[in-house]
Design an enzyme around this catalytic site. Sequence first.
Site, PDB file in Angstrom:
ATOM      1  N   ARG A 183      -2.611  -2.096  -3.493  1.00 11.85           N
ATOM      2  CA  ARG A 183      -3.818  -1.312  -3.253  1.00 11.85           C
ATOM      3  C   ARG A 183      -3.745  -0.070  -4.135  1.00 11.85           C
ATOM      4  O   ARG A 183      -2.790   0.700  -4.061  1.00 11.85           O
ATOM      5  CB  ARG A 183      -3.881  -0.891  -1.791  1.00 11.85           C
ATOM      6  CG  ARG A 183      -5.077  -0.030  -1.526  1.00 11.85           C
ATOM      7  CD  ARG A 183      -4.918   0.768  -0.285  1.00 11.85           C
ATOM      8  NE  ARG A 183      -6.074   1.623  -0.106  1.00 11.85           N
ATOM      9  CZ  ARG A 183      -6.062   2.739   0.592  1.00 11.85           C
ATOM     10  NH1 ARG A 183      -4.971   3.121   1.200  1.00 11.85           N
ATOM     11  NH2 ARG A 183      -7.145   3.456   0.712  1.00 11.85           N
ATOM     12  N   HIS A 222     -12.836   3.001   0.050  1.00 12.97           N
ATOM     13  CA  HIS A 222     -12.870   1.909   1.052  1.00 12.97           C
ATOM     14  C   HIS A 222     -13.629   0.687   0.517  1.00 12.97           C
ATOM     15  O   HIS A 222     -14.145  -0.110   1.299  1.00 12.97           O
ATOM     16  CB  HIS A 222     -13.583   2.333   2.362  1.00 12.97           C
ATOM     17  CG  HIS A 222     -12.895   3.408   3.128  1.00 12.97           C
ATOM     18  ND1 HIS A 222     -13.587   4.461   3.691  1.00 12.97           N
ATOM     19  CD2 HIS A 222     -11.601   3.593   3.454  1.00 12.97           C
ATOM     20  CE1 HIS A 222     -12.732   5.256   4.319  1.00 12.97           C
ATOM     21  NE2 HIS A 222     -11.522   4.757   4.199  1.00 12.97           N
ATOM     22  N   ARG A 241     -11.364  15.382   8.191  1.00 15.29           N
ATOM     23  CA  ARG A 241     -12.145  15.859   7.036  1.00 15.29           C
ATOM     24  C   ARG A 241     -13.554  16.256   7.459  1.00 15.29           C
ATOM     25  O   ARG A 241     -14.168  15.586   8.294  1.00 15.29           O
ATOM     26  CB  ARG A 241     -12.237  14.776   5.954  1.00 15.29           C
ATOM     27  CG  ARG A 241     -10.919  14.412   5.333  1.00 15.29           C
ATOM     28  CD  ARG A 241     -11.113  13.461   4.160  1.00 15.29           C
ATOM     29  NE  ARG A 241      -9.873  12.777   3.855  1.00 15.29           N
ATOM     30  CZ  ARG A 241      -9.742  11.462   3.736  1.00 15.29           C
ATOM     31  NH1 ARG A 241     -10.788  10.669   3.848  1.00 15.29           N
ATOM     32  NH2 ARG A 241      -8.563  10.938   3.474  1.00 15.29           N
ATOM     33  N   GLU A 264      -8.188  -5.144   5.204  1.00 12.96           N
ATOM     34  CA  GLU A 264      -8.034  -4.821   3.785  1.00 12.96           C
ATOM     35  C   GLU A 264      -6.861  -5.582   3.165  1.00 12.96           C
ATOM     36  O   GLU A 264      -6.920  -5.979   2.010  1.00 12.96           O
ATOM     37  CB  GLU A 264      -7.873  -3.310   3.613  1.00 12.96           C
ATOM     38  CG  GLU A 264      -9.193  -2.590   3.841  1.00 12.96           C
ATOM     39  CD  GLU A 264      -9.049  -1.095   4.100  1.00 12.96           C
ATOM     40  OE1 GLU A 264      -8.580  -0.726   5.190  1.00 12.96           O
ATOM     41  OE2 GLU A 264      -9.395  -0.312   3.214  1.00 12.96           O
ATOM     42  N   ASN A 272       0.867  -1.175   0.000  1.00 14.66           N
ATOM     43  CA  ASN A 272       0.000   0.000   0.000  1.00 14.66           C
ATOM     44  C   ASN A 272       0.908   1.230   0.000  1.00 14.66           C
ATOM     45  O   ASN A 272       1.468   1.599   1.032  1.00 14.66           O
ATOM     46  CB  ASN A 272      -0.883  -0.039   1.260  1.00 14.66           C
ATOM     47  CG  ASN A 272      -1.834   1.135   1.330  1.00 14.66           C
ATOM     48  OD1 ASN A 272      -1.783   2.044   0.495  1.00 14.66           O
ATOM     49  ND2 ASN A 272      -2.691   1.134   2.328  1.00 14.66           N
TER      50      ASN A 272
END
Length: 397
Positions: A91, A180, A241, A384, A7
């Site tokens: 990823r 996601h 965020r 993940e 990743n």
Amino acid sequence: MNVLVINCGSSSLKYQFINSDTEEVMAKGLCERIGIENSQITYQPKDGDKDITLVDMPDHTKAVEMVIKKLTDPEIGVVSSLDEIDAVGHRIVHGGEKFATSVIIDDEVMKAIEECNDLAPLHNPANLIGINSCKALMPGVPMVAVFDTAFHQTMPPKAFLYGVPYDYYEKFKVRRYGFHGTSHDFVSAEAAKFLGKDRKDLKIIVCHLGNGASISAVKNGQSVDTSMGLTPLEGLIMGTRSGDLDPAIVTFLAQKLNVPTDEVINILNKKSGVLGLSKVSSDFRDIEKAYNEGNELAKIALETYSYRVAKYIGSYVAAMNGVDVIAYTAGVGENTAIVRAMIAEYLKYLGTNIDPEKNKIRGEIVELSDPGSKVVTMIVPTNEELAICRETVRLVK
Ligand code: ADP
């Protein structure tokens, strides 16, 4: 099969080395500050101590080289040579409308990923650099791209279109993509498996609440709506965020603060969310502590955060005309009982109560609602990396 899961960020590289037969993580770690001074690699073998090495990593190729060096180290390594790395799973953040599933990486795929760069200018170029570095050091090893956006490609136009001139979708591909996806797919599948049901028969709402947070409506095994949009800024209130807001706030704040709109977007990405609201931290452990000490803004941040999640759940019940399972996952979803409890207060009308004792459980798959509840509420830990490993094996075998 031994799969290296990569990743790649702009200055970091997270990795896991997984034996796909046992699904055991043989080693994992992180390269930090790539291309910056004081770069370091953290390496954690399955049965050994964490090893941190300060080493100059001017680029990602050097970082991948260090990962391989650690994995094959005679003292602390977990394999004896590079030949024991059978495949690499990458990823990739943005697959645009080009990728609705994972794919084996070839030149055409590389080109298509590059064409999505303007949709994720911070992430996709870094992901491509990671692929190129691995190709250079492991020529001939099959590589697979697993996209954050792919699972959501099943959304119908009514869910992915914005109320702006249609031309902008046609010309610039302005639409909701969602992110996601690997996690929403994995968690909804695990939830169904745990309940002994077929995902195709269920309406599942997955709340992926981590630093970044998104929620999805998974109907009959397919994503039909999700909260993140063209970029990961839309939707829930997150660690830093803002999530949803009136778009006019952007120019309003640009004028008030006398800064360009880019800077406002930067503030909405990095200084907002529960960090901005609470003035405490983006980390829910700090916010929870402050809340328990009576900090008023921490309370407001938790309430505003939870209220937003509850409203999204309500809207996805409408989107699917019902719900069978609500699944919490990721750092906050798996660990922060107070958030789950606050959300549950809004969902009693669905006939799903949370058992306060079970709600103390952290990070393991568990049904939180009373047995026989009309709607099942559960914690489903996400993974993940394992999902990327499984996808890689599926395509390579
Ligand atoms: P990322 O989006 O970076 O993968 P994670 O899913 O790891 O994020 O979630 C990170 C957040 O989860 C942290 O900022 C923290 O607020 C929360 N978190 C993680 N572990 C715990 C814990 N044990 N207790 C409470 N909150 C936690």
